[in-house]
Design an enzyme around this catalytic site. Structure first.
Site, PDB file in Angstrom:
ATOM      1  N   ILE A  82       7.610   6.751  17.158  1.00  0.00           N
ATOM      2  CA  ILE A  82       7.289   7.485  15.933  1.00  0.00           C
ATOM      3  C   ILE A  82       6.029   8.324  16.094  1.00  0.00           C
ATOM      4  CG2 ILE A  82       6.780   7.280  13.459  1.00  0.00           C
ATOM      5  CD1 ILE A  82       9.592   6.336  14.131  1.00  0.00           C
ATOM      6  N   ARG A  91      -4.886  10.723   4.166  1.00  0.00           N
ATOM      7  CA  ARG A  91      -3.875  11.755   4.370  1.00  0.00           C
ATOM      8  C   ARG A  91      -2.721  11.647   3.383  1.00  0.00           C
ATOM      9  NH1 ARG A  91      -2.673  13.224   8.673  1.00  0.00           N
ATOM     10  NH2 ARG A  91      -0.497  13.617   8.202  1.00  0.00           N
ATOM     11  N   CYS A 131      -4.769  12.810  12.969  1.00  0.00           N
ATOM     12  CA  CYS A 131      -5.493  11.556  12.759  1.00  0.00           C
ATOM     13  C   CYS A 131      -5.418  10.811  14.085  1.00  0.00           C
ATOM     14  CB  CYS A 131      -4.904  10.780  11.595  1.00  0.00           C
ATOM     15  SG  CYS A 131      -3.583   9.688  12.039  1.00  0.00           S
ATOM     16  N   ASP A 148       4.511   0.296  12.177  1.00  0.00           N
ATOM     17  CA  ASP A 148       3.270  -0.290  11.632  1.00  0.00           C
ATOM     18  C   ASP A 148       3.085  -1.745  12.048  1.00  0.00           C
ATOM     19  OD1 ASP A 148       3.428   1.486   8.436  1.00  0.00           O
ATOM     20  OD2 ASP A 148       2.839   2.109  10.448  1.00  0.00           O
ATOM     21  N   ARG A 200      -8.742  -0.543   4.659  1.00  0.00           N
ATOM     22  CA  ARG A 200      -7.824   0.447   4.081  1.00  0.00           C
ATOM     23  C   ARG A 200      -6.488  -0.199   3.723  1.00  0.00           C
ATOM     24  NH1 ARG A 200      -7.192   5.818   7.357  1.00  0.00           N
ATOM     25  NH2 ARG A 200      -5.902   6.084   5.510  1.00  0.00           N
ATOM     26  N   LYS A 218       0.846  -1.210   0.000  1.00  0.00           N
ATOM     27  CA  LYS A 218       0.000   0.000   0.000  1.00  0.00           C
ATOM     28  C   LYS A 218       0.871   1.247   0.000  1.00  0.00           C
ATOM     29  CE  LYS A 218      -1.761   1.429   4.034  1.00  0.00           C
ATOM     30  NZ  LYS A 218      -1.413   2.815   4.409  1.00  0.00           N
ATOM     31  N   ASN A 219       1.929   1.248   0.840  1.00  0.00           N
ATOM     32  CA  ASN A 219       2.698   2.485   1.031  1.00  0.00           C
ATOM     33  C   ASN A 219       3.724   2.752  -0.053  1.00  0.00           C
ATOM     34  OD1 ASN A 219       1.108   2.956   3.203  1.00  0.00           O
ATOM     35  ND2 ASN A 219       2.632   2.419   4.746  1.00  0.00           N
ATOM     36  N   ARG A 256       0.688  14.144  13.212  1.00  0.00           N
ATOM     37  CA  ARG A 256       1.109  13.853  11.830  1.00  0.00           C
ATOM     38  C   ARG A 256       1.217  15.126  10.996  1.00  0.00           C
ATOM     39  NH1 ARG A 256      -1.359   8.470   9.604  1.00  0.00           N
ATOM     40  NH2 ARG A 256       0.519   8.586   8.329  1.00  0.00           N
TER      41      ARG A 256
HETATM   42  C1  EPZ Z   1       4.212   6.847   6.476  1.00  0.00           C
HETATM   43  O1  EPZ Z   1       3.414   7.863   7.038  1.00  0.00           O
HETATM   44  C2  EPZ Z   1       3.294   5.646   6.314  1.00  0.00           C
HETATM   45  N1  EPZ Z   1       2.204   5.985   5.409  1.00  0.00           N
HETATM   46  C3  EPZ Z   1       2.754   5.237   7.691  1.00  0.00           C
HETATM   47  O2  EPZ Z   1       1.961   4.066   7.500  1.00  0.00           O
HETATM   48  C4  EPZ Z   1       3.928   4.898   8.592  1.00  0.00           C
HETATM   49  O3  EPZ Z   1       3.445   4.577   9.880  1.00  0.00           O
HETATM   50  C5  EPZ Z   1       4.870   6.112   8.682  1.00  0.00           C
HETATM   51  O4  EPZ Z   1       5.289   6.492   7.345  1.00  0.00           O
HETATM   52  C6  EPZ Z   1       6.101   5.822   9.513  1.00  0.00           C
HETATM   53  O5  EPZ Z   1       6.783   4.739   8.982  1.00  0.00           O
HETATM   54  C7  EPZ Z   1       2.437   6.030   4.083  1.00  0.00           C
HETATM   55  O6  EPZ Z   1       3.543   5.792   3.619  1.00  0.00           O
HETATM   56  C8  EPZ Z   1       1.267   6.366   3.205  1.00  0.00           C
HETATM   57  P1  EPZ Z   1       6.116  10.176   8.640  1.00  0.00           P
HETATM   58  P2  EPZ Z   1       3.962   9.377   7.080  1.00  0.00           P
HETATM   59  O7  EPZ Z   1       6.033  11.441   7.863  1.00  0.00           O
HETATM   60  O8  EPZ Z   1       4.850   9.637   5.947  1.00  0.00           O
HETATM   61  C9  EPZ Z   1       6.129  13.448  12.055  1.00  0.00           C
HETATM   62  C10 EPZ Z   1       0.091   2.697   7.785  1.00  0.00           C
HETATM   63  O9  EPZ Z   1      -0.388   2.149   8.785  1.00  0.00           O
HETATM   64  N2  EPZ Z   1       6.142  14.431  10.962  1.00  0.00           N
HETATM   65  O10 EPZ Z   1       7.291   9.281   8.434  1.00  0.00           O
HETATM   66  O11 EPZ Z   1       2.798  10.256   7.299  1.00  0.00           O
HETATM   67  C11 EPZ Z   1       4.823  12.680  12.100  1.00  0.00           C
HETATM   68  O12 EPZ Z   1       3.891  13.375  12.886  1.00  0.00           O
HETATM   69  C12 EPZ Z   1       0.561   4.127   7.853  1.00  0.00           C
HETATM   70  O13 EPZ Z   1       0.249   2.142   6.660  1.00  0.00           O
HETATM   71  C13 EPZ Z   1       6.105  15.780  11.277  1.00  0.00           C
HETATM   72  O14 EPZ Z   1       6.046  16.155  12.452  1.00  0.00           O
HETATM   73  O15 EPZ Z   1       4.831   9.320   8.402  1.00  0.00           O
HETATM   74  C14 EPZ Z   1       5.212  11.366  12.731  1.00  0.00           C
HETATM   75  O16 EPZ Z   1       5.166  11.504  14.139  1.00  0.00           O
HETATM   76  C15 EPZ Z   1       0.309   4.750   9.217  1.00  0.00           C
HETATM   77  N3  EPZ Z   1       6.108  16.686  10.268  1.00  0.00           N
HETATM   78  C16 EPZ Z   1       6.660  11.169  12.271  1.00  0.00           C
HETATM   79  O17 EPZ Z   1       7.107  12.445  11.800  1.00  0.00           O
HETATM   80  C17 EPZ Z   1       6.154  16.317   8.953  1.00  0.00           C
HETATM   81  O18 EPZ Z   1       6.172  17.200   8.069  1.00  0.00           O
HETATM   82  C18 EPZ Z   1       6.835  10.174  11.153  1.00  0.00           C
HETATM   83  O19 EPZ Z   1       5.914  10.538  10.173  1.00  0.00           O
HETATM   84  C19 EPZ Z   1       6.195  14.933   8.650  1.00  0.00           C
HETATM   85  C20 EPZ Z   1       6.201  14.008   9.678  1.00  0.00           C
END
Ligand code: EPZ
Length: 421
Positions: free
Chosen positions: A330, A94, A118, A308, A400, A23-24, A123
């Site tokens: 995370i 998102r 969320c 995850d 999802r 998916k990702n 996030r």
């Molecule tokens: C990706 O989300 C994945 N989703 C998530 O999978 C996964 O849990 C996550 O990466 C971490 O591995 C997709 O790829 C579609 P991040 P993403 O930006 O990119 C903070 C699932 O279950 N952050 O790596 O949104 C954020 O709040 C989903 O399949 C900021 O603060 O995650 C988080 O605490 C859930 N500002 C941390 O970084 C930003 O601009 C990691 O988020 C960006 C992120």
């Protein structure tokens, strides 16, 4: 119509499960259609609600979507109708934020709703926005929308992420491939999905090096062309079913699973007493002895233990032979499965970012509900071993990210039924 799942616990899962496309990776891969006016054909795309939601947004923008078969999609965006990603689309999915970079770099403007928080945490997308600003985009936040515009091309530069954000890395990759000059992403995400995503962009004519390391270099090019690409297997789906095999004391071949995409996870399972054998066609997982050893984990960006798979791992530790600590580094609110597992008899104490899980002899079936994709699936796994009947509500969370979950589980001996409420 809301749907629930009835699970009768007690069966050992044996046999094999075909792992679907990731998916990702599929989500950012679909968005690459905005970077070229030529056709992109994606194979092994998982049939999931999130994929369909993103395709709706891309069609709204102007993409022609053509399903060749259930898992093969042709996309072409020869012109666009809108540069807007409205709130209604983004609030449901998102990852829609991923259209921000490509729209800004190819069409010089974008109007994308802020995703908002969320269930699992705030996030933010501040790092996505800051990166585009550094590359020369004029950005304003108005009425809950991110508004970008740029005169001429974005200009490559060094982007240092304070957090190794996965979609942030993907947004900058798509912005940078058509920018002027060189962009370096420092502290880039290193997930297998990022490596595969860079392979796709390079197949489209991009010039990216360093994928899979913390510094990715992108030399901007004039334009990208169409291509065909196969989505890699979903390592999180695979890890989920690995836990299902382990907790039920069964034996599963996770067909197409790539061991090296989940090394820290499989190494942790091995230390817990679960055998994870690499085979020609995937990974076979089974419990060797009776006992599951308590092994502490801390979630971390790749190649660390995947956030995850934290909820699923918690179920394994809920029947371990001792106590294990599980620290979520995370996201700030990714323990929502724990109160529900406790209602099934699990013994878990939460101390801030750490959950201390003390193994119990058995779980008992209950009516449960979760509010995010991975928490929900962990309740299904718990239902597989719980005594009696478990009802998991709000299945839309699971749909999802898990294609045909009841079919896959029942084909290996589970007793799972979906019904409308
Ligand atoms: C990706 O989300 C994945 N989703 C998530 O999978 C996964 O849990 C996550 O990466 C971490 O591995 C997709 O790829 C579609 P991040 P993403 O930006 O990119 C903070 C699932 O279950 N952050 O790596 O949104 C954020 O709040 C989903 O399949 C900021 O603060 O995650 C988080 O605490 C859930 N500002 C941390 O970084 C930003 O601009 C990691 O988020 C960006 C992120």
């Amino acid at each position: 119509m809301l749907q629930s799942m009835r699970i009768i616990g007690g069966s050992r899962l044996t046999g094999e499960i075909e792992i679907s496309g990731a998916k990702n990776l599929a989500l950012p891969a679909l968005v690459t259609t905005l970077l070229t006016d030529q056709k992109i054909t994606l194979k092994n795309v998982p049939d999931l609600a999130d994929i369909r939601s993103l395709l709706d947004l891309l069609e709204h923008i102007g993409t022609d979507v053509n399903y060749i078969d259930k898992h093969t999609i042709e996309l072409s965006t020869s012109f666009i109708k809108s540069v807007e990603a409205p709130y209604d689309f983004v609030r449901k999915m998102r990852a829609s934020i991923l259209v921000l970079g490509p729209l800004t770099t190819r069409f010089n403007r974008a109007l994308v709703s802020l995703p908002g928080g969320c269930a699992i945490g705030s996030r933010g997308v501040d790092l996505h926005i800051r990166a585009l600003e550094l590359m020369g985009a004029n950005i304003s936040i108005e009425n809950g929308y991110i508004k970008t515009n740029v005169n001429g091309n974005l200009v490559g530069c060094d982007i240092t992420f304070s957090i190794a954000t996965v979609t942030g890395t993907e947004n900058v990759l798509m912005a940078a491939v058509l920018a002027q000059g060189t962009t370096r992403i420092i502290n880039a995400a290193m997930e297998p999905e990022i490596v595969a995503f860079c392979d796709l962009l390079n197949k489209m004519g991009a010039n990216i090096s360093g994928a899979g390391t913390s510094i990715i270099t992108i030399e901007g090019v004039e334009q990208l062309h169409g291509t065909e690409f196969e989505i890699i297997p979903d390592r999180i789906e695979a890890g989920t079913y690995a836990v299902a095999a382990a907790v039920t004391g069964g034996k599963l071949l996770l067909r197409n699973c790539q061991y090296n995409h989940l090394t820290s996870f499989f190494e942790t399972l091995t230390r817990a007493g679960i055998t994870c054998d690499k085979t020609e066609t995937g990974v076979t997982v089974y419990r060797t002895g009776q006992d599951i050893a308590p092994i502490d984990i801390q979630t971390a960006p790749y190649p660390g233990f995947p956030t995850d798979l934290q909820a699923q791992y918690t179920v394994l530790m809920s029947i371990c032979n001792g106590s294990a600590s599980i620290t979520e580094n995370i996201f700030e609110n990714r323990f929502m499965h724990i109160p529900e597992l406790s209602r099934m008899g699990a013994d878990i104490a939460i101390h801030g970012k750490t959950a201390v899980v003390t193994g119990v002899k058995k779980l008992t079936g209950a009516q449960v509900m979760a509010t995010d994709l991975r928490a929900s699936v962990s309740l299904v796994i718990a239902g597989l071993i719980a005594e009696g009947e478990t009802i998991v509500n709000r299945l839309y969370h699971i749909d999802r990210g898990y294609e045909d979950i009841e079919k896959k589980l029942n084909s290996c001996g589970a007793n799972v039924e979906r019904f409308s409420v």
